[in-house]
Motif scaffolding. Sequence first.
Motif, PDB file in Angstrom:
ATOM      1  N   HIS A   1     -33.596 -62.808 102.436  1.00 43.81           N
ATOM      2  CA  HIS A   1     -32.741 -62.257 101.380  1.00 43.81           C
ATOM      3  C   HIS A   1     -31.455 -61.692 101.972  1.00 43.81           C
ATOM      4  N   ALA A   2     -31.575 -60.983 103.095  1.00 50.05           N
ATOM      5  CA  ALA A   2     -30.396 -60.394 103.729  1.00 50.05           C
ATOM      6  C   ALA A   2     -29.427 -61.481 104.201  1.00 50.05           C
ATOM      7  N   GLU A   3     -29.957 -62.546 104.787  1.00 46.99           N
ATOM      8  CA  GLU A   3     -29.103 -63.640 105.248  1.00 46.99           C
ATOM      9  C   GLU A   3     -28.389 -64.316 104.074  1.00 46.99           C
ATOM     10  N   GLN A   4     -29.144 -64.517 102.988  1.00 48.51           N
ATOM     11  CA  GLN A   4     -28.538 -65.125 101.797  1.00 48.51           C
ATOM     12  C   GLN A   4     -27.424 -64.241 101.253  1.00 48.51           C
ATOM     13  N   ARG A   5     -27.686 -62.926 101.219  1.00 51.07           N
ATOM     14  CA  ARG A   5     -26.675 -61.993 100.717  1.00 51.07           C
ATOM     15  C   ARG A   5     -25.426 -62.005 101.608  1.00 51.07           C
ATOM     16  N   MET A   6     -25.601 -62.033 102.919  1.00 49.38           N
ATOM     17  CA  MET A   6     -24.458 -62.071 103.824  1.00 49.38           C
ATOM     18  C   MET A   6     -23.654 -63.358 103.646  1.00 49.38           C
ATOM     19  N   HIS A   7     -24.364 -64.462 103.428  1.00 46.58           N
ATOM     20  CA  HIS A   7     -23.684 -65.734 103.200  1.00 46.58           C
ATOM     21  C   HIS A   7     -22.860 -65.670 101.915  1.00 46.58           C
ATOM     22  N   GLN A   8     -23.429 -65.051 100.887  1.00 48.69           N
ATOM     23  CA  GLN A   8     -22.708 -64.928  99.627  1.00 48.69           C
ATOM     24  C   GLN A   8     -21.468 -64.065  99.788  1.00 48.69           C
ATOM     25  N   TYR A   9     -21.596 -62.965 100.535  1.00 52.29           N
ATOM     26  CA  TYR A   9     -20.441 -62.117 100.794  1.00 52.29           C
ATOM     27  C   TYR A   9     -19.361 -62.907 101.535  1.00 52.29           C
ATOM     28  N   ALA A  10     -19.792 -63.695 102.525  1.00 49.77           N
ATOM     29  CA  ALA A  10     -18.842 -64.475 103.319  1.00 49.77           C
ATOM     30  C   ALA A  10     -18.109 -65.499 102.459  1.00 49.77           C
ATOM     31  N   GLU A  11     -18.781 -65.991 101.405  1.00 54.72           N
ATOM     32  CA  GLU A  11     -18.173 -66.982 100.517  1.00 54.72           C
ATOM     33  C   GLU A  11     -17.401 -66.335  99.366  1.00 54.72           C
ATOM     34  N   GLY A  12     -17.335 -65.005  99.385  1.00 54.65           N
ATOM     35  CA  GLY A  12     -16.594 -64.310  98.342  1.00 54.65           C
ATOM     36  C   GLY A  12     -17.393 -64.060  97.082  1.00 54.65           C
ATOM     37  N   GLN A  13     -18.724 -64.287  97.133  1.00 49.70           N
ATOM     38  CA  GLN A  13     -19.581 -64.047  95.975  1.00 49.70           C
ATOM     39  C   GLN A  13     -20.191 -62.653  96.069  1.00 49.70           C
ATOM     40  N   ARG A  14     -20.598 -62.120  94.917  1.00 50.53           N
ATOM     41  CA  ARG A  14     -21.253 -60.811  94.920  1.00 50.53           C
ATOM     42  C   ARG A  14     -22.728 -60.942  95.229  1.00 50.53           C
ATOM     43  N   GLY A  15     -23.335 -62.055  94.802  1.00 50.75           N
ATOM     44  CA  GLY A  15     -24.758 -62.234  95.048  1.00 50.75           C
ATOM     45  C   GLY A  15     -25.452 -62.862  93.855  1.00 50.75           C
ATOM     46  N   THR A  16     -26.791 -62.858  93.904  1.00 48.77           N
ATOM     47  CA  THR A  16     -27.610 -63.390  92.820  1.00 48.77           C
ATOM     48  C   THR A  16     -28.529 -62.290  92.325  1.00 48.77           C
ATOM     49  N   LEU A  17     -28.537 -62.071  91.029  1.00 46.29           N
ATOM     50  CA  LEU A  17     -29.431 -61.103  90.412  1.00 46.29           C
ATOM     51  C   LEU A  17     -30.689 -61.844  89.983  1.00 46.29           C
ATOM     52  N   ARG A  18     -31.805 -61.542  90.656  1.00 43.29           N
ATOM     53  CA  ARG A  18     -33.056 -62.259  90.384  1.00 43.29           C
ATOM     54  C   ARG A  18     -33.953 -61.377  89.528  1.00 43.29           C
ATOM     55  N   ILE A  19     -34.287 -61.871  88.353  1.00 37.77           N
ATOM     56  CA  ILE A  19     -35.024 -61.088  87.361  1.00 37.77           C
ATOM     57  C   ILE A  19     -36.439 -61.630  87.231  1.00 37.77           C
ATOM     58  N   GLY A  20     -37.420 -60.754  87.383  1.00 42.44           N
ATOM     59  CA  GLY A  20     -38.816 -61.136  87.217  1.00 42.44           C
ATOM     60  C   GLY A  20     -39.331 -60.681  85.862  1.00 42.44           C
ATOM     61  N   MET A  21     -40.096 -61.544  85.189  1.00 37.68           N
ATOM     62  CA  MET A  21     -40.555 -61.258  83.835  1.00 37.68           C
ATOM     63  C   MET A  21     -42.064 -61.021  83.808  1.00 37.68           C
ATOM     64  N   GLU A  22     -42.474 -59.818  83.401  1.00 37.74           N
ATOM     65  CA  GLU A  22     -43.880 -59.548  83.092  1.00 37.74           C
ATOM     66  C   GLU A  22     -44.056 -59.341  81.591  1.00 37.74           C
ATOM     67  N   CYS A  23     -43.035 -59.646  80.850  1.00 33.50           N
ATOM     68  CA  CYS A  23     -43.067 -59.512  79.388  1.00 33.50           C
ATOM     69  C   CYS A  23     -42.818 -60.890  78.800  1.00 33.50           C
ATOM     70  N   HIS A  24     -43.885 -61.622  78.489  1.00 29.08           N
ATOM     71  CA  HIS A  24     -43.748 -62.986  77.986  1.00 29.08           C
ATOM     72  C   HIS A  24     -42.843 -63.102  76.761  1.00 29.08           C
ATOM     73  N   PRO A  25     -42.996 -62.232  75.751  1.00 25.06           N
ATOM     74  CA  PRO A  25     -42.161 -62.408  74.555  1.00 25.06           C
ATOM     75  C   PRO A  25     -40.720 -61.960  74.731  1.00 25.06           C
ATOM     76  N   CYS A  26     -40.363 -61.410  75.897  1.00 23.78           N
ATOM     77  CA  CYS A  26     -39.020 -60.860  76.087  1.00 23.78           C
ATOM     78  C   CYS A  26     -38.003 -61.888  76.559  1.00 23.78           C
ATOM     79  N   TYR A  27     -38.444 -63.119  76.804  1.00 21.78           N
ATOM     80  CA  TYR A  27     -37.553 -64.100  77.403  1.00 21.78           C
ATOM     81  C   TYR A  27     -36.336 -64.385  76.517  1.00 21.78           C
ATOM     82  N   GLN A  28     -36.567 -64.627  75.230  1.00 19.84           N
ATOM     83  CA  GLN A  28     -35.454 -64.927  74.337  1.00 19.84           C
ATOM     84  C   GLN A  28     -34.501 -63.746  74.225  1.00 19.84           C
TER      85      GLN A  28
END
Length: 304
Positions: free
Chosen positions: A78-105
């Motif tokens: 994760h740290a390497e990916q984040r550093m690569h994103q910073y180097a490319e001028g990106q802020r990063g990726t927000l990864r969201i995990g769902m434990e609420c099945h009906p909340c997807y929509q």
Amino acid sequence: MLERIHLTIIREVERQGSLTAAAAALFVTQSALSHTIKKIELQLGTAIWTREGRTLRLTQAGQYLLALAHRLLPQLDHAEQRMHQYAEGQRGTLRIGMECHPCYQWLLKVVSPYLANWPDVDVDVKQKFQFGGLGALFGYDIDILVTPDPLYKPGLRFEPVFDYEQVLVVGQQHPLAHHAYVVPKQLSTETLITYPVEIERLDIYNQFLLPAGYAPRKHKVIETTDIMLQMVAAGRGVAALPGWLVAEYADKVAITPVRLGRNGIPKQLFFGVRETDAPIDYLEAFVALARQAGQPTGAADQRR
């Protein structure tokens, strides 16, 4: 000295089950991998594996290092990916995990304006985790956990997003459709339809049926909300869902919400994050946007 490559080898040998498969996955020859393994054990001064025929089994020391690999390697990746994103001028990726099945929509309605406001941040949504939602947070597989059932642990922070009520959903022609509320005994003759979630984590069981000593006549599992509600509308069973979700579908499917017990089952939706990540601006912005969105439109009178 213990190095990252050592942990990678230990994890890969365990994953693949043999040196031959592990060597292929690591793009090295089997002889080179065997040599490296011997070198690791020599450096550490203890055996990491024992041989049983052609099978390698981890020793107690090896099991410890495998657990360490499962904790550390995802964080390093994760740290390497984040550093690569910073180097490319990106802020990063927000990864969201769902434990609420009906909340997807509902979540999609939050993601859309978020992407517009944060063009240099990508969003990824995950619904299945190897070690559960908390494990995914601690293991840096996700950055936010969407859950109605927070488990407070050191290092994690859970932010409430909105309140809602868990209700029973029945077809409009069902005998219970005109009841103000139902009691547990009334569901003992019903087919209960739920998402594929462990029974101990289902509110309808742990907060309603089991404390009263009752169980449904039959339990069916369906993954898709639309199919579940079509089944309920057709009289094939009943379900327990958030009131706001039932309100969203009320004009599309012939279903009716009924309160579970005289006082209902109040709940909250939470976002769980790592405490060290909580100050990250684009993560804070997502939590704030979700709170601002609150319950889906049309569900204001359905508290959980």
